[in-house]
Write a protein that holds these residues in place. Structure first.
Motif, mmCIF file in Angstrom:
data_model
loop_
_atom_site.group_PDB
_atom_site.id
_atom_site.type_symbol
_atom_site.label_atom_id
_atom_site.label_comp_id
_atom_site.label_asym_id
_atom_site.label_seq_id
_atom_site.Cartn_x
_atom_site.Cartn_y
_atom_site.Cartn_z
ATOM 1 N N VAL A 354 -27.954 24.392 38.303
ATOM 2 C CA VAL A 354 -28.756 23.183 38.090
ATOM 3 C C VAL A 354 -30.184 23.546 37.733
ATOM 4 O O VAL A 354 -30.781 24.443 38.336
ATOM 5 C CB VAL A 354 -28.741 22.299 39.348
ATOM 6 C CG1 VAL A 354 -29.671 21.088 39.166
ATOM 7 C CG2 VAL A 354 -27.327 21.824 39.664
ATOM 8 N N GLY A 355 -30.724 22.866 36.738
ATOM 9 C CA GLY A 355 -32.121 23.033 36.364
ATOM 10 C C GLY A 355 -32.608 21.803 35.625
ATOM 11 O O GLY A 355 -31.839 20.875 35.344
ATOM 12 N N LEU A 398 -32.357 16.539 35.999
ATOM 13 C CA LEU A 398 -31.678 17.741 36.451
ATOM 14 C C LEU A 398 -30.257 17.728 35.894
ATOM 15 O O LEU A 398 -29.536 16.732 36.010
ATOM 16 C CB LEU A 398 -31.654 17.798 37.975
ATOM 17 C CG LEU A 398 -33.030 17.751 38.645
ATOM 18 C CD1 LEU A 398 -32.885 17.691 40.166
ATOM 19 C CD2 LEU A 398 -33.873 18.952 38.239
ATOM 20 N N VAL A 399 -29.868 18.839 35.268
ATOM 21 C CA VAL A 399 -28.557 18.919 34.630
ATOM 22 C C VAL A 399 -27.916 20.262 34.945
ATOM 23 O O VAL A 399 -28.571 21.212 35.401
ATOM 24 C CB VAL A 399 -28.658 18.755 33.097
ATOM 25 C CG1 VAL A 399 -29.253 17.403 32.721
ATOM 26 C CG2 VAL A 399 -29.469 19.893 32.475
ATOM 27 N N PHE A 410 -25.214 15.294 34.452
ATOM 28 C CA PHE A 410 -26.440 14.838 35.100
ATOM 29 C C PHE A 410 -26.377 15.137 36.596
ATOM 30 O O PHE A 410 -25.361 14.890 37.247
ATOM 31 C CB PHE A 410 -26.579 13.332 34.868
ATOM 32 C CG PHE A 410 -27.831 12.721 35.433
ATOM 33 C CD1 PHE A 410 -29.075 13.071 34.935
ATOM 34 C CD2 PHE A 410 -27.762 11.783 36.443
ATOM 35 C CE1 PHE A 410 -30.235 12.492 35.449
ATOM 36 C CE2 PHE A 410 -28.904 11.200 36.962
ATOM 37 C CZ PHE A 410 -30.145 11.560 36.458
ATOM 38 N N ARG A 411 -27.472 15.660 37.136
ATOM 39 C CA ARG A 411 -27.525 15.999 38.561
ATOM 40 C C ARG A 411 -28.704 15.323 39.268
ATOM 41 O O ARG A 411 -29.139 15.763 40.307
ATOM 42 C CB ARG A 411 -27.617 17.520 38.737
ATOM 43 C CG ARG A 411 -26.319 18.257 38.461
ATOM 44 C CD ARG A 411 -25.300 17.937 39.548
ATOM 45 N NE ARG A 411 -24.061 18.678 39.380
ATOM 46 C CZ ARG A 411 -23.002 18.249 38.721
ATOM 47 N NH1 ARG A 411 -23.046 17.055 38.146
ATOM 48 N NH2 ARG A 411 -21.920 18.963 38.616
ATOM 49 N N TYR A 423 -34.549 19.241 54.289
ATOM 50 C CA TYR A 423 -33.501 19.357 53.273
ATOM 51 C C TYR A 423 -33.899 18.614 51.993
ATOM 52 O O TYR A 423 -34.482 17.537 52.051
ATOM 53 C CB TYR A 423 -32.184 18.759 53.782
ATOM 54 C CG TYR A 423 -31.584 19.470 54.962
ATOM 55 C CD1 TYR A 423 -30.837 20.626 54.785
ATOM 56 C CD2 TYR A 423 -31.738 18.976 56.255
ATOM 57 C CE1 TYR A 423 -30.271 21.277 55.862
ATOM 58 C CE2 TYR A 423 -31.179 19.622 57.343
ATOM 59 C CZ TYR A 423 -30.449 20.778 57.135
ATOM 60 O OH TYR A 423 -29.880 21.427 58.213
ATOM 61 N N ARG A 424 -33.518 19.188 50.847
ATOM 62 C CA ARG A 424 -33.696 18.492 49.581
ATOM 63 C C ARG A 424 -32.519 17.537 49.381
ATOM 64 O O ARG A 424 -31.360 17.939 49.502
ATOM 65 C CB ARG A 424 -33.765 19.477 48.415
ATOM 66 C CG ARG A 424 -35.054 20.283 48.402
ATOM 67 C CD ARG A 424 -35.199 21.053 47.105
ATOM 68 N NE ARG A 424 -36.415 21.837 47.088
ATOM 69 C CZ ARG A 424 -37.614 21.363 46.752
ATOM 70 N NH1 ARG A 424 -37.740 20.105 46.412
ATOM 71 N NH2 ARG A 424 -38.668 22.144 46.756
ATOM 72 N N VAL A 425 -32.813 16.300 49.068
ATOM 73 C CA VAL A 425 -31.783 15.272 48.925
ATOM 74 C C VAL A 425 -31.892 14.643 47.541
ATOM 75 O O VAL A 425 -32.980 14.199 47.132
ATOM 76 C CB VAL A 425 -31.937 14.180 50.008
ATOM 77 C CG1 VAL A 425 -30.951 13.044 49.776
ATOM 78 C CG2 VAL A 425 -31.758 14.776 51.389
ATOM 79 N N GLU A 426 -30.766 14.578 46.794
ATOM 80 C CA GLU A 426 -30.690 13.874 45.530
ATOM 81 C C GLU A 426 -30.195 12.456 45.802
ATOM 82 O O GLU A 426 -29.052 12.251 46.221
ATOM 83 C CB GLU A 426 -29.720 14.590 44.572
ATOM 84 C CG GLU A 426 -30.103 16.002 44.218
ATOM 85 C CD GLU A 426 -31.305 16.069 43.297
ATOM 86 O OE1 GLU A 426 -31.713 15.003 42.805
ATOM 87 O OE2 GLU A 426 -31.824 17.167 43.089
ATOM 88 N N LEU A 427 -31.048 11.471 45.576
ATOM 89 C CA LEU A 427 -30.667 10.095 45.871
ATOM 90 C C LEU A 427 -29.468 9.646 45.037
ATOM 91 O O LEU A 427 -28.628 8.868 45.505
ATOM 92 C CB LEU A 427 -31.856 9.163 45.641
ATOM 93 C CG LEU A 427 -33.068 9.400 46.568
ATOM 94 C CD1 LEU A 427 -34.182 8.431 46.231
ATOM 95 C CD2 LEU A 427 -32.674 9.268 48.037
ATOM 96 N N GLU A 428 -29.354 10.130 43.784
ATOM 97 C CA GLU A 428 -28.227 9.731 42.948
ATOM 98 C C GLU A 428 -26.891 10.178 43.536
ATOM 99 O O GLU A 428 -25.864 9.510 43.356
ATOM 100 C CB GLU A 428 -28.370 10.306 41.532
ATOM 101 C CG GLU A 428 -29.380 9.575 40.672
ATOM 102 C CD GLU A 428 -30.761 10.169 40.787
ATOM 103 O OE1 GLU A 428 -30.969 11.036 41.682
ATOM 104 O OE2 GLU A 428 -31.651 9.761 40.007
#
Length: 529
Positions: A354-355, A398-399, A410-411, A423-428
């Motif tokens: 992921v980047g 982020l992909v 898509f990330r 912690y890092r959290v991705e809302l999506e």
């Protein structure tokens, strides 16, 4: 690639006019205007604008609804090299003032009064007076159109981005020319097609609606999906106009489906549906695909405003829907785009990791109008190129790139990445998890501060009203720190002016409900995510 002789959008339009002058160009408010008529009107408007002091490089603000004058004025601006900016005539006055201040326009043509050099079209009488005024001007093509280059700005499109402050992306002619050629070569759009312009004219999806139609000899059908308008009326108008291509945000398609209107018998002429601007929850997309299988093609597209509307696409098939991901792939990048996928240290990530996606090529915009700070941040020198200028647009998306197919997935948004308890959290990712539950139509996760100042993760959802225990059990596959501490049912997920689901509005609604349940002194404050 753009064909020889069409180095700007106005020349490309004039080529179409020469080849099919009597073909339908615009269907608007019950009237059909052919290419010859629209071109003549645009030429008169171009000379009228010049008489008002508009020169090449001047900004023209068009704060208008979908009128024939609106479309003709946009083409007129292209012909004299004056970038136009469509503004929402219903936007709050303060927001409209911010955008006009950014533009510093030579002229504003609007349905409402205000400051600046302004021509008001608030009534049919105003419109008639303007049309009578331009009759004094020649309707032949202008010589100066030849002098406009592909690198010159065509329009300014405002986007809120992550901060909510309007930013005017300046888009060159060459970027839209690539979009037009892609629409013809990959999507097959051409004479005989009729494209809906349901997307708000001040939203970048409308760039595709207008120019993929007009510059490929197809027709653009001006439509409105306004709040309060019966949706059946919109569908009936699309059918009566014999539209063949229907482009909208997923939220609109899902709403039409919920009203039992997204059916082949209701839309018999539509052969291709395209959606973009936000993710389409997989369960709802499967239903859409099954409903139109063998009758119409579904196309997922992706592209930031700053890169001329669309940069990748994917035709939906049964196999593309066989995934455990929340959304289908974004597809591969269109011709004319280069890219990097970089980590936080601006170094390339391995394929499959992921980047953040950075985009390059002639479709990348020229920066943000009168906003050097944001331009410097988003339009950056390629960090891997040292010897010459190579500008990339950092998307904030982020992909991950599939090593087998080259397609991107898509990330999440870099600005929707929050930190909770370290912690890092991705809302999506939380959105996707909830939307995979039967009965949930739409979901958005948000982070707010509680009365004690602690950050809390909550989720709002629309659809069937479900038990919290069932929602909690459905989220058990997520790490514990990603499981919402509370679920809030809403009749509908709020949308913004462009029709997209609005995370900030959801946070505000939740905050408001909590404020009502306790003293104002301890009210939660929503966190923009």
């Amino acid at each position: 690639m753009p064909k020889p002789g069409s180095h700007n959008l106005a020349l490309k339009f004039q080529q179409v006019v020469d080849s099919s002058p009597a073909a339908a160009a615009l269907l608007c408010q019950g009237q059909c205007y052919d290419f010859r008529t629209l071109n003549a009107l645009a030429n008169r408007f171009a000379r009228w604008l010049a008489a008002q002091g508009v020169t090449q490089g001047s900004i023209v603000c068009l704060e208008l609804p979908k009128l024939v004058e609106t479309y003709a004025l946009a083409v007129a601006c292209l012909k004299i090299g004056a970038p136009y900016s469509f503004l929402d005539p219903a936007a709050p006055i303060d927001r409209a003032r911010l955008m006009i201040d950014r533009c510093q326009p030579t002229i504003i043509i609007s349905t409402r009064d205000g400051a600046g050099n302004r021509v008001v079209l608030a009534s049919d009488a105003d419109r008639q007076n303007l049309l009578e005024a331009i009759e004094a001007f020649d309707d032949a093509n202008l010589r100066e159109t030849e002098q406009i280059t592909g690198a010159d700005p065509a329009y300014v499109m405002f986007t809120s981005g992550s901060t909510g402050e309007p930013k005017g992306a300046v888009i060159p002619h060459q970027g839209v020319l690539h979009l037009v050629e892609w629409a013809a070569d990959d999507l097959g759009i051409g004479p005989g097609d009729r494209l809906t312009n349901v997307n708000p004219i001040f939203f970048d999806n409308s760039v595709f609606d207008i120019y993929a139609a007009l510059l490929n000899g197809a027709s653009v059908v001006a439509l409105d999906a306004l709040k309060g308008r019966p949706p059946a009326e919109l569908i009936a108008e699309i059918t009566a106009s014999e539209c063949t291509f229907f482009f909208a945000v997923p939220t609109l398609f899902m709403f039409l489906d919920s009203m039992n209107l997204l059916r082949p018998d209701k839309l018999p002429s539509v052969r291709r549906f395209m959606f973009g601007g936000e993710g389409f929850p997989l369960a709802r997309l499967r239903r859409f695909h099954e409903t139109f299988s063998g009758r119409a093609e579904l196309i997922n597209c992706y592209g930031p405003t700053e890169t001329s509307c669309i940069c990748s696409s994917l035709v939906i098939t049964g196999s593309t829907l066989e995934t455990a991901e929340g959304f289908v792939s974004l597809g591969r990048l269109n011709p004319g785009f280069s890219h990097r996928v970089l980590n936080e240290d601006l170094q390339p990530v391995a394929i499959g990791d992921v980047g953040e996606l950075w985009l390059g090529g002639p479709c990348v915009g020229l920066g943000y109008l009168n906003n050097p700070e944001e331009t410097t941040w988003r339009f950056r020198q390629d960090p891997l190129v040292k010897g010459y200028r190579s500008t990339l647009y950092r998307t904030g998306d982020l992909v991950v790139q599939d090593p087998r197919t080259g397609q991107f997935r898509f990330r999440g948004r870099a600005d929707n990445q929050v930190k909770l308890r370290g912690y890092r959290v991705e809302l999506e990712e939380i959105d996707h998890a909830l939307e995979s539950m039967p009965g949930v139509v739409r979901a958005l996760a948000v982070v707010i501060h509680d009365a004690n100042g602690s950050r809390r993760l909550l989720a709002a959802y629309a659809g069937s009203r479900l038990e919290d225990a069932d929602l909690l059990a459905h989220c058990r596959h997520l790490p514990a720190y990603m499981v919402p501490g509370r679920f809030v049912w809403l009749d509908n997920i709020p949308t913004n002016a462009n029709g997209k689901a609005d995370r900030r509005a959801v946070a505000a609604l939740i905050e408001q409900s909590q404020t009502m349940a306790r003293s104002p002194r301890s009210a939660d404050k929503p966190v923009a995510a």
